[in-house]
Design an enzyme around this catalytic site. Structure first.
Site, PDB file in Angstrom:
ATOM      1  N   THR A   1      67.628 -13.256 123.735  1.00 52.31           N
ATOM      2  CA  THR A   1      66.745 -12.144 123.327  1.00 52.31           C
ATOM      3  C   THR A   1      65.626 -11.956 124.357  1.00 52.31           C
ATOM      4  O   THR A   1      65.190 -10.828 124.599  1.00 52.31           O
ATOM      5  CB  THR A   1      66.178 -12.372 121.920  1.00 52.31           C
ATOM      6  OG1 THR A   1      65.505 -13.625 121.870  1.00 52.31           O
ATOM      7  CG2 THR A   1      67.277 -12.344 120.865  1.00 52.31           C
TER       8      THR A   1
ATOM      9  N   GLU B   1      56.721  -6.963 127.388  1.00 52.02           N
ATOM     10  CA  GLU B   1      56.094  -5.987 128.271  1.00 52.02           C
ATOM     11  C   GLU B   1      56.041  -6.423 129.732  1.00 52.02           C
ATOM     12  O   GLU B   1      55.815  -5.608 130.612  1.00 52.02           O
ATOM     13  CB  GLU B   1      54.697  -5.660 127.757  1.00 52.02           C
ATOM     14  CG  GLU B   1      54.767  -4.932 126.422  1.00 52.02           C
ATOM     15  CD  GLU B   1      53.448  -4.867 125.695  1.00 52.02           C
ATOM     16  OE1 GLU B   1      52.739  -5.898 125.686  1.00 52.02           O
ATOM     17  OE2 GLU B   1      53.119  -3.812 125.134  1.00 52.02           O
TER      18      GLU B   1
ATOM     19  N   THR C   1      63.628  -6.833 118.676  1.00 61.19           N
ATOM     20  CA  THR C   1      63.278  -7.796 119.711  1.00 61.19           C
ATOM     21  C   THR C   1      63.923  -9.158 119.505  1.00 61.19           C
ATOM     22  O   THR C   1      64.061  -9.928 120.449  1.00 61.19           O
ATOM     23  CB  THR C   1      61.758  -7.993 119.707  1.00 61.19           C
ATOM     24  OG1 THR C   1      61.355  -8.127 118.337  1.00 61.19           O
ATOM     25  CG2 THR C   1      61.049  -6.796 120.297  1.00 61.19           C
TER      26      THR C   1
ATOM     27  N   ARG D   1      57.083 -20.941 127.475  1.00 56.09           N
ATOM     28  CA  ARG D   1      58.336 -21.444 126.910  1.00 56.09           C
ATOM     29  C   ARG D   1      59.189 -20.274 126.414  1.00 56.09           C
ATOM     30  O   ARG D   1      58.678 -19.377 125.753  1.00 56.09           O
ATOM     31  CB  ARG D   1      58.029 -22.382 125.737  1.00 56.09           C
ATOM     32  CG  ARG D   1      59.273 -22.992 125.087  1.00 56.09           C
ATOM     33  CD  ARG D   1      58.978 -23.564 123.704  1.00 56.09           C
ATOM     34  NE  ARG D   1      57.930 -24.578 123.736  1.00 56.09           N
ATOM     35  CZ  ARG D   1      58.114 -25.855 124.108  1.00 56.09           C
ATOM     36  NH1 ARG D   1      59.312 -26.262 124.448  1.00 56.09           N
ATOM     37  NH2 ARG D   1      57.103 -26.703 124.107  1.00 56.09           N
TER      38      ARG D   1
ATOM     39  N   GLY E   1      53.763 -13.826 126.027  1.00 56.16           N
ATOM     40  CA  GLY E   1      54.442 -12.570 125.715  1.00 56.16           C
ATOM     41  C   GLY E   1      55.545 -12.278 126.717  1.00 56.16           C
ATOM     42  O   GLY E   1      55.435 -12.602 127.897  1.00 56.16           O
TER      43      GLY E   1
ATOM     44  N   GLY F   1      60.294   0.321 118.665  1.00 61.15           N
ATOM     45  CA  GLY F   1      58.940   0.804 118.425  1.00 61.15           C
ATOM     46  C   GLY F   1      58.259   1.149 119.736  1.00 61.15           C
ATOM     47  O   GLY F   1      57.854   2.277 119.958  1.00 61.15           O
TER      48      GLY F   1
HETATM   49 MO1  MOS Z   1      53.359  -2.470 122.101  1.00 61.14          MO
HETATM   50  S1  MOS Z   1      52.907  -0.798 123.176  1.00 61.14           S
HETATM   51  O1  MOS Z   1      51.758  -3.018 121.798  1.00 61.14           O
HETATM   52  O2  MOS Z   1      54.335  -2.089 120.802  1.00 61.14           O
END
Ligand code: MOS
Length: 727
Positions: A617, A689, A467, A611, A686, A240
């Site tokens: 992954t 990114e 992901t 963590r 996260g 995505g």
């Molecule tokens: Mo991300 S650009 O918020 O899928």
């Protein structure tokens, strides 16, 4: 058993106590075999009984109005059923988390490539043939298609802290540089697709989407029906990167056509249509100003930018996001200008803001270090602020200094030589580094868990866009319930299941993972009650429950299904603390002094991102981001024709994502142990990114180190490099 939890305070680190040995391990994806055997059901794999095929017709003008279409000629083609236009059809995908219909333009055309009709036929081939041949008449208007030529500029008020002007004018050393980055495409492997089918007044939509909970509201609003009349299925999504956050025009068109024709309609975008009408990352023009004292204390930081979007779109690439919290200064100032243009609209593409903002900002940091005669690593270490420089919040967990020093040691940074002095034949060799940062979020998420004996099921509308969601949610549940992960089934991507954050902004694992954790915590309480022990003393391992000197098998304790549902929402910790993933990227490049070719030889990313739920992954996400860093630095560039705005680079032959040959074998990712107690009850942050944020800057800085020459317009293509050598 329903639990509503607000993240108001740090929670016990239960996942460090559970001892099942599942969490954090590099477990294989449970969905892996289905993917490699071609049996995972991606949207376009479905061909329901009686399905008709739709192909979107795209506008060939930059602005104006459709005044006519030769429907009869299209309908004369064998197999063509209908040429559908409808006021409910949409101009472009919804922005991420919009939860409402995108612009519905009627007969107006706002950009070249905008979907204006759907041709439906008995076969895909007939529909495509008719869509390509459909003759359309337009009334055309003039419009600016590039940010440089539009008079329509919206400049926001500066965001400031301290007094930038005074700090800037008083600085001993100043860097003032302008940079540009081009539009980028998400280029997900699976093209966008939708299949709609009505039963009475309810519609079931299969579509490649990242955020089912929001997409359901977007489709309902688009069609003018209630969300309860919509079901969305997205169990597998082939990538995505932001491009599937919002409901796309193919989905609206499929639903409208299916309703009109009374049969299922399947609309699969061609790659060209994806490039034309799916949200791109805005091109940027950036100005970075850094002022410092002679000994390298940064006193002034300013990062101004200009981005673009189509009229009516609320999104503006948040270019200076990371520049606002990485380093401290006496005065900081950030101003954004949004240029309205008639081109493919812009939206969130992986790490919106950081991905391109840090290219420029971290390159400017490198140049400041050069000017000061300071090691770029030391400059960064010297300027880490105590608190968020803009709002004074403490950082929740920040191991940026550790990432920088650990990375430097692993990479051999101390061997760094004078810029432009190392060569191997025609190749100049250099190394570069940059900080990595990507702010972290928690988004409302719900999940349900069922437990019967020693088998559990996780249910949420959360998506897995490649992901590893199926893996990590199974791991969280298995760890909490003391079960082997193979005994946990995970059901995702169905809007009838409890609504989660969806996949976006790297918040999916935190948000949906926390909801699963909380639902499992409820189940643990019930198990403890049945065993007759205090939940604090409960240990669940290998299908057995122990506590207070009692022990029983789950199959005996839970002979019939028990069920728990939990919802998590962000709370006071989001106000009291600032949470972000941090890291450091290092790169080594070789630059051919005759051809200008740049080869990345090795990369290292050291990251602290809370963590880690699944080491494999997580690593895969980090690597993917770093590879996109190579793309942003060296290869990726969407080009629009400046006359009519049409996308010229409309396929993966012309839009250059790094190929295997562009990616070195030596790509290392190191995770530093971290728990973010302020982020969520599973102490994660996260991941996806952070890998891209700063990675490209390390490559760019390595090029400057290799050659002693700096580029300011990215990507740095071979001819750009040759021009720099000749300058
Ligand atoms: Mo991300 S650009 O918020 O899928």
């Amino acid at each position: 058993m329903k639990d509503h939890f607000t993240m108001d305070s740090p929670q016990p680190r239960l996942l460090d106590e559970t001892k099942q040995g599942v969490i954090g391990t590099p477990m294989d994806r449970p969905d892996g075999p289905r993917k490699v055997s071609g049996t995972a059901d991606y949207t376009a794999d479905h061909t329901p009984e009686g399905v008709a095929h739709g192909v979107l017709v795209r506008a060939t003008i930059k602005r104006g109005r459709v005044t006519g279409m030769d429907r009869d000629a299209a309908l004369a083609i064998d197999g063509v059923i209908d040429v559908i236009t409808d006021p409910r059809m949409t101009r472009n995908p919804a922005q991420g988390m919009a939860g409402e219909a995108p612009v519905q333009p009627g007969d107006a055309v706002h950009y070249h490539g905008q979907p204006i009709a759907l041709v439906v036929a008995e076969s895909f081939e007939a529909a495509r043939d008719a869509a390509q041949r459909l003759s359309v008449e337009y009334e055309t208007e003039d419009a600016a298609v590039t940010p440089e030529t539009t008079p329509d500029l919206e400049t926001a008020d500066p965001e400031t802290a301290g007094d930038f002007d005074t700090a800037w004018s008083g600085a001993d050393v100043r860097i003032d540089r302008a940079y540009t980055t081009p539009s980028q495409a998400a280029a997900a492997m699976e093209p966008h697709a939708a299949i709609a089918e009505w039963q009475g007044d309810t519609v079931t939509l299969r579509s490649a989407l990242q955020m089912v909970r929001f997409n359901k509201d977007e489709l309902a609003d688009t069609l003018g029906i209630e969300p309860s009349q919509v079901r969305i299925l997205a169990p597998f999504v082939g990538g995505g990167f932001g491009s599937k956050l919002g409901l796309g025009p193919e989905a609206a068109a499929a639903a409208i056509a299916a309703q009109k024709l009374g049969r299922p309609v399947r609309v699969v975008m061609s790659r060209q249509t994806v490039f034309d009408s799916v949200l791109r990352r805005s091109e940027t023009a950036q100005r970075v100003r850094l002022g410092a004292t002679k000994d390298g204390r940064i006193t002034a930081i300013s990062h101004d930018d200009r981005v673009s979007n189509l009229d009516g779109e609320g999104f503006a690439e948040p270019v200076s996001q990371a520049s606002q919290f990485l380093y401290g200064a006496d005065g900081l100032s950030f101003t954004q200008t949004l240029a309205r243009i008639a081109a493919t609209p812009a939206g969130s593409v992986r790490a919106p803001g950081e991905a391109v903002g840090m290219l420029a900002f971290e390159a400017a940091m490198d140049e400041l270090a050069d000017t000061l005669g300071m090691d770029p690593l030391d400059l960064r270490l010297k300027n880490l602020p105590e608190k968020h420089p803009m709002d004074g919040r403490p950082y929740s967990a920040r191991r940026l200094a550790d990432c920088l020093t650990d990375g430097a040691q692993r990479f051999g940074w101390s061997d760094r030589w004078q810029a432009g002095t190392r060569r191997e034949g025609d190749w100049l060799i250099g190394i570069g580094m940059a900080s990595a940062a990507r702010s972290n979020m928690l988004v409302r998420s719900a999940a349900r868990m069922r437990l019967t004996g020693d088998r559990a099921t996780v249910e949420t509308d959360m998506t897995d866009i490649g992901t590893g969601t199926y893996a990590i949610l199974a791991q969280v549940a298995a760890e909490m319930l003391g079960l082997p992960p193979a005994q946990v089934d995970v059901r995702l991507g169905d809007s009838d299941l409890p609504g989660a954050s969806g996949s976006g902004g790297s918040f999916g694992a935190n948000s949906a993972g926390s909801a699963v954790f909380l639902a499992a915590r409820k189940l643990r309480a019930e198990i403890a009650a049945r065993l007759g022990c205090d939940v604090e003393t409960l240990t669940l391992q290998d299908g057995r429950a122990r506590g207070d000197n009692r022990e029983a098998a789950l199959t005996d304790l839970v002979p019939e299904e028990i069920l728990a549902e939990a919802t998590i929402e962000k709370g006071e910790t989001a106000e009291s603390h600032f949470s972000s993933g941090f890291g450091a990227h290092f790169a080594e490049v070789a630059v051919n002094e005759w051809t200008g070719e740049i080869r990345v030889r090795r990369m290292l990313g050291v990251m602290a991102m809370g963590r880690i739920l699944n080491e494999k992954t997580a690593r895969s996400q980090a690597l993917g981001g770093m590879i996109w860093g190579i793309g942003a630095a060296l290869t990726e560039e969407m080009q629009n024709d400046p006359r009519d705005g049409h996308v010229v680079t409309r396929d993966l032959a012309n839009y250059h994502v790094p190929a295997h040959a562009d990616v070195p074998g030596d790509m290392q990712v190191v995770f530093l142990e971290e728990r973010d107690d302020w982020a969520n009850p599973i102490q994660t942050k996260g991941i996806g990114e952070l890998g891209i944020s700063g990675a490209g800057a390390a490559v760019i800085n390595a090029v400057a180190h290799a050659t002693g020459k700096r580029a300011y317009d990215f990507p740095i293509l071979p001819d750009d490099m040759v021009a720099l050598f000749e300058a």
